[in-house]
Design a protein around this motif. Structure first.
Motif, mmCIF file in Angstrom:
data_model
loop_
_atom_site.group_PDB
_atom_site.id
_atom_site.type_symbol
_atom_site.label_atom_id
_atom_site.label_comp_id
_atom_site.label_asym_id
_atom_site.label_seq_id
_atom_site.Cartn_x
_atom_site.Cartn_y
_atom_site.Cartn_z
ATOM 1 N N LEU A 71 0.669 4.396 -2.706
ATOM 2 C CA LEU A 71 0.007 3.705 -3.812
ATOM 3 C C LEU A 71 -1.486 3.554 -3.559
ATOM 4 C CD1 LEU A 71 2.571 0.886 -4.719
ATOM 5 C CD2 LEU A 71 2.422 3.226 -5.580
ATOM 6 N N THR A 72 -1.889 3.513 -2.305
ATOM 7 C CA THR A 72 -3.315 3.399 -1.965
ATOM 8 C C THR A 72 -4.103 4.562 -2.570
ATOM 9 O OG1 THR A 72 -2.754 2.304 0.116
ATOM 10 C CG2 THR A 72 -4.962 3.238 -0.052
ATOM 11 N N SER A 73 -3.534 5.755 -2.507
ATOM 12 C CA SER A 73 -4.227 6.943 -3.025
ATOM 13 C C SER A 73 -4.409 6.870 -4.536
ATOM 14 C CB SER A 73 -3.441 8.206 -2.660
ATOM 15 O OG SER A 73 -2.215 8.270 -3.397
ATOM 16 N N PRO A 127 0.784 -1.241 0.000
ATOM 17 C CA PRO A 127 0.000 0.000 0.000
ATOM 18 C C PRO A 127 0.812 1.284 0.000
ATOM 19 C CG PRO A 127 -0.045 -1.037 2.165
ATOM 20 C CD PRO A 127 0.592 -2.020 1.231
ATOM 21 N N LEU A 128 2.006 1.230 0.583
ATOM 22 C CA LEU A 128 2.838 2.440 0.666
ATOM 23 C C LEU A 128 4.153 2.258 -0.085
ATOM 24 C CD1 LEU A 128 2.224 3.278 4.429
ATOM 25 C CD2 LEU A 128 1.151 4.346 2.438
ATOM 26 N N THR A 136 3.132 -5.523 3.546
ATOM 27 C CA THR A 136 2.129 -5.951 2.580
ATOM 28 C C THR A 136 0.775 -6.088 3.285
ATOM 29 O OG1 THR A 136 2.640 -8.288 2.978
ATOM 30 C CG2 THR A 136 3.796 -7.199 1.157
ATOM 31 N N LEU A 137 -0.290 -5.903 2.511
ATOM 32 C CA LEU A 137 -1.645 -6.075 3.040
ATOM 33 C C LEU A 137 -2.098 -7.491 2.696
ATOM 34 C CD1 LEU A 137 -3.720 -2.844 2.238
ATOM 35 C CD2 LEU A 137 -2.642 -3.518 4.381
ATOM 36 N N ALA A 138 -2.198 -8.332 3.688
ATOM 37 C CA ALA A 138 -2.586 -9.724 3.477
ATOM 38 C C ALA A 138 -3.954 -9.981 4.081
ATOM 39 C CB ALA A 138 -1.550 -10.656 4.105
#
Length: 527
Positions: free
Chosen positions: A430-432, A402-403, A514-516
């Motif tokens: 990167l989320t934005s 995400p970042l 990481t977003l898991a």
């Protein structure tokens, strides 16, 4: 009668005499009390002075210049460390952009961060002015064990040499080429047998998915795969998962901001250091085995090629090739070549279980184009636009990194009308970008249509940058895209996935580097 009062008892002065100093013990206690009070107030005054001095010095040193990006008010000493929700840092940073703009600043301890939001800003920074952001900042928690080596967090000459060597060597062994297809498809065959063994009963796919993806990079780096029952290897994979969570925690931020203060204390940073050192020991064991049968004239994998490079460049003064760097590079390749892909696949199965109608459309397309008689190939990709769109939407919604990873300015640069001085850490949010309502029709809804035009053909919007952009683009992107297509298409061809009866899929992510997805159980029936 003395002083107009009765004669005192012999040996005991009257109260007046005490007051006049005739009683030395009482007088001494009085003086000590006065001195103690003075010392007490003196210490308080000193502490107050020190506190005021530190706060004032901190303000003068760290105050924002007029040309520096704006941001929320920062506490003395710790800055904005407690401004963010560290269980949802990417969301906190995206929300702050609504108030402070696409380029804003945060202070973590004594260090400034500049957070970049939205596609145009990230493109301007990472691509158009990429030379100014080619380096990574020194992250104390990582530097404690990697010492600036490897390919992910190294800089300058080391980074250039190691990245160039890694890419050329991995391409030699089929990295991103059709020759790697059999390795991926063979690994799926092992996985399919494992999934089938549950006969439609609920199971947790996390370990096996992590293993099949890791085995692909293992074939390139170590020259062999690991069995799913290899506890030593499975422990390594668990370590990576735990480590990525620790690196994004509040405790890690405290360590990175105040390493000298936090390092001696017990805490999660000790666990992270232990995990990294144990992972390095695992790689050293593999290196030791390689050396037993190493033939420089016949390299079998990345490690063999690296050992040869150490030998041939030994006399070169600027060579950065040695065994310690080899160990860190292999560690980096593991993370770059496995973590994001395995996490995306876990999200993909969860989304297919949540949206069975989308899963059915994918299976229908695969049946029309490939059928059931052969395995998928990368050549099929152009003829599977809906399947490709679903894979990309899984990557977008999964928002795996995400970042991104932090950069640091190597010179002053202008961004969004502000000056970002040399030596400031820059965070590409990167989320934005992946959830920008100006870039996506339904940013918070799973919608494969984001990647299809009116004719139903696959299109990739410019704002789709899950691997970041610029010169520090993810090293494993080419391999990840290949694995995601072949593994996902193979899963959809062979199985139908659904949640156990009465269980709803949990779509909340578990925050880390990481977003898991949280661990889940799923059912898989053969088609």
């Amino acid at each position: 009668m003395f002083h107009g009062s009765p004669v005192p008892t012999p040996g005991r002065p009257c109260s007046k005499c005490k007051d006049d100093g005739w009683f030395p013990e009482a007088n001494t206690r009085s003086r000590l009390f006065k001195v103690g009070s003075f010392v007490d107030w003196d210490v308080k005054s000193l502490l107050l002075f020190i506190a005021v001095f530190l706060i004032t010095a901190d303000y003068i040193k760290n105050r924002r210049q007029a040309s520096f990006p704006p941001g929320p008010w920062a506490w003395p000493i710790v800055g904005n460390m407690f401004t963010l929700d560290h269980s949802r840092t990417h969301e906190s940073m995206t929300q702050l952009a609504e108030k402070y703009g696409d380029v804003y600043s945060l202070r973590m301890g004594q260090e400034w961060l500049v957070v970049l939001n939205r596609y145009e800003v990230l493109k301007e920074a990472l691509v158009n002015q990429g030379d100014s952001l080619v380096d990574r900042p020194v992250v104390p928690l990582l530097d404690k064990t990697t010492h600036g080596l490897g390919v992910i967090f190294s800089n300058g000459h080391i980074w250039k040499q190691q990245r160039r060597f890694a890419l050329s060597t991995l391409r030699f062994f089929g990295f991103g080429k059709k020759s790697l297809e059999p390795v991926i498809l063979d690994e799926f065959t092992f996985c399919a047998k494992h999934f089938s063994s549950f006969e439609g009963k609920p199971f947790n796919p996390q370990k096996v998915i992590s293993n099949i993806v890791s085995n692909v990079i293992c074939s390139l780096v170590f020259g062999h795969r690991f069995e799913y029952t290899d506890e030593r290897f499975m422990r390594l994979i668990r370590w990576f998962d735990q480590s990525l969570q620790l690196e994004a925690s509040l405790w890690a931020q405290l360590y990175n901001s105040f390493p000298l203060l936090v390092n001696p204390l017990p805490g999660p940073h000790k666990t992270h250091i232990h995990i990294t050192n144990a992972s390095k020991d695992f790689i050293r064991e593999e290196l030791k085995e390689h050396k037993k049968n190493w033939d420089p004239s016949d390299p079998r994998d990345y490690i063999d090629c690296y050992l040869k490079e150490i030998q041939t460049s030994e006399a070169q003064a600027d060579s950065t090739f040695d065994e310690e760097n080899l160990v860190i590079c292999v560690l980096d390749l593991f993370v770059a070549g496995s973590e994001t892909t395995s996490t995306t696949l876990r999200w993909a199965l969860l989304y297919m279980a949540k949206y069975p109608e989308i899963q059915t459309k994918v299976q229908d397309e695969i049946d029309r184009v490939i059928g059931q008689s052969r395995q998928p190939s990368m050549d099929d990709r152009a003829n599977l636009p809906y399947t490709d769109a679903v894979i990309h939407e899984c990557m977008r919604m999964g928002n795996i990194v995400p970042l991104s990873l932090p950069h640091i300015t190597i010179r002053d640069m202008q961004l969004g009308g502000y000056t970002v001085p040399k030596g400031v850490t820059v965070v590409p949010n990167l989320t934005s970008v992946l959830f920008d309502k100006n870039e996506w029709a339904t940013p918070f809804t799973f919608n494969p249509g984001h990647f299809l035009n009116k004719e139903g053909k696959f299109v990739k919007p410019a704002a789709f940058i899950p691997f970041s952009a610029g010169k520090r683009l993810c090293l494993g992107e080419t391999l990840a895209r290949m694995e995601l297509f072949l593994f996902f298409t193979s899963f959809m061809q062979r199985f139908t996935f659904y949640m156990p009866p009465g269980v709803k899929p949990k779509m909340e992510p578990r925050f880390g580097v990481t977003l898991a997805p949280y661990p889940y159980e799923i059912c898989a029936t053969s088609r």
